[in-house]
Design a protein around this motif. Sequence first.
Motif, mmCIF file in Angstrom:
data_model
loop_
_atom_site.group_PDB
_atom_site.id
_atom_site.type_symbol
_atom_site.label_atom_id
_atom_site.label_comp_id
_atom_site.label_asym_id
_atom_site.label_seq_id
_atom_site.Cartn_x
_atom_site.Cartn_y
_atom_site.Cartn_z
ATOM 1 N N PRO A 114 -63.675 11.017 -15.456
ATOM 2 C CA PRO A 114 -62.561 10.220 -15.974
ATOM 3 C C PRO A 114 -62.046 10.741 -17.324
ATOM 4 C CG PRO A 114 -64.199 8.770 -15.027
ATOM 5 C CD PRO A 114 -64.806 10.161 -15.044
ATOM 6 N N ASP A 115 -62.968 11.088 -18.235
ATOM 7 C CA ASP A 115 -62.536 11.616 -19.537
ATOM 8 C C ASP A 115 -61.835 12.959 -19.384
ATOM 9 O OD1 ASP A 115 -63.394 9.451 -21.041
ATOM 10 O OD2 ASP A 115 -65.376 10.325 -21.412
ATOM 11 N N GLY A 116 -62.374 13.818 -18.522
ATOM 12 C CA GLY A 116 -61.771 15.117 -18.293
ATOM 13 C C GLY A 116 -60.373 14.997 -17.715
ATOM 14 N N LEU A 117 -60.193 14.049 -16.824
ATOM 15 C CA LEU A 117 -58.877 13.830 -16.230
ATOM 16 C C LEU A 117 -57.889 13.344 -17.282
ATOM 17 C CD1 LEU A 117 -57.340 13.942 -13.541
ATOM 18 C CD2 LEU A 117 -58.004 11.577 -13.167
ATOM 19 N N ARG A 118 -58.329 12.429 -18.125
ATOM 20 C CA ARG A 118 -57.447 11.951 -19.200
ATOM 21 C C ARG A 118 -57.054 13.089 -20.140
ATOM 22 N NH1 ARG A 118 -60.348 7.153 -18.451
ATOM 23 N NH2 ARG A 118 -62.094 7.743 -19.746
ATOM 24 N N GLN A 119 -58.007 13.948 -20.467
ATOM 25 C CA GLN A 119 -57.719 15.076 -21.361
ATOM 26 C C GLN A 119 -56.793 16.105 -20.711
ATOM 27 O OE1 GLN A 119 -61.508 16.609 -22.620
ATOM 28 N NE2 GLN A 119 -61.970 14.802 -23.846
ATOM 29 N N ALA A 120 -56.880 16.250 -19.400
ATOM 30 C CA ALA A 120 -56.064 17.234 -18.690
ATOM 31 C C ALA A 120 -54.657 16.724 -18.364
ATOM 32 C CB ALA A 120 -56.759 17.645 -17.399
ATOM 33 N N ALA A 121 -54.459 15.415 -18.437
ATOM 34 C CA ALA A 121 -53.161 14.834 -18.083
ATOM 35 C C ALA A 121 -52.040 15.492 -18.879
ATOM 36 C CB ALA A 121 -53.175 13.332 -18.324
ATOM 37 N N GLY A 122 -51.001 15.879 -18.164
ATOM 38 C CA GLY A 122 -49.837 16.495 -18.798
ATOM 39 C C GLY A 122 -49.940 17.992 -18.974
ATOM 40 N N LYS A 123 -51.056 18.575 -18.569
ATOM 41 C CA LYS A 123 -51.232 20.022 -18.720
ATOM 42 C C LYS A 123 -50.937 20.717 -17.390
ATOM 43 C CE LYS A 123 -54.396 19.547 -22.522
ATOM 44 N NZ LYS A 123 -55.772 19.570 -22.969
ATOM 45 N N PRO A 124 -50.418 21.949 -17.470
ATOM 46 C CA PRO A 124 -50.031 22.661 -16.250
ATOM 47 C C PRO A 124 -51.140 22.825 -15.219
ATOM 48 C CG PRO A 124 -49.171 23.787 -18.186
ATOM 49 C CD PRO A 124 -50.080 22.701 -18.679
ATOM 50 N N GLY A 125 -52.369 23.025 -15.657
ATOM 51 C CA GLY A 125 -53.464 23.203 -14.709
ATOM 52 C C GLY A 125 -53.689 21.980 -13.846
ATOM 53 N N LEU A 126 -53.631 20.810 -14.437
ATOM 54 C CA LEU A 126 -53.799 19.584 -13.663
ATOM 55 C C LEU A 126 -52.604 19.379 -12.745
ATOM 56 C CD1 LEU A 126 -55.313 17.039 -12.865
ATOM 57 C CD2 LEU A 126 -54.220 15.881 -14.804
ATOM 58 N N ASP A 127 -51.399 19.602 -13.254
ATOM 59 C CA ASP A 127 -50.212 19.451 -12.413
ATOM 60 C C ASP A 127 -50.326 20.327 -11.166
ATOM 61 O OD1 ASP A 127 -49.069 17.663 -14.211
ATOM 62 O OD2 ASP A 127 -47.893 19.211 -15.208
ATOM 63 N N ARG A 128 -50.725 21.565 -11.356
ATOM 64 C CA ARG A 128 -50.855 22.492 -10.236
ATOM 65 C C ARG A 128 -51.928 22.019 -9.248
ATOM 66 N NH1 ARG A 128 -50.349 28.777 -10.488
ATOM 67 N NH2 ARG A 128 -50.667 29.214 -8.290
ATOM 68 N N GLY A 129 -53.055 21.561 -9.774
ATOM 69 C CA GLY A 129 -54.119 21.053 -8.910
ATOM 70 C C GLY A 129 -53.678 19.836 -8.116
ATOM 71 N N LEU A 130 -52.948 18.941 -8.754
ATOM 72 C CA LEU A 130 -52.445 17.752 -8.066
ATOM 73 C C LEU A 130 -51.470 18.142 -6.956
ATOM 74 C CD1 LEU A 130 -51.913 15.518 -11.197
ATOM 75 C CD2 LEU A 130 -53.396 14.931 -9.269
#
Length: 90
Positions: free
Chosen positions: A38-54
Amino acid sequence: MIKSAPLTSRALGELCLHFLAENPPQLAEFMTMTGYSPDGLRQAAGKPGLDRGLIDYFAASEPLLLALCANNGLRPDDFMRVWARLNPAG
């Protein structure tokens, strides 16, 4: 109404994350598959890597992709165009 303006990966990633936030079992599956806490997801929110993974996660599941598109008035083809820009080799 079907949206016709080109989507950005950032905007689409945000839609994906909001969709998962409203579907806790699906969010848990995404986090299990990707290893996000959960903390990692919050920290990654808004970053290109998370967007791409989603975007990859939704593209890999037709029912999930279609539900996201239906809930947001998007055409699946528009979603897949964004995915294709992120994955030019296919």
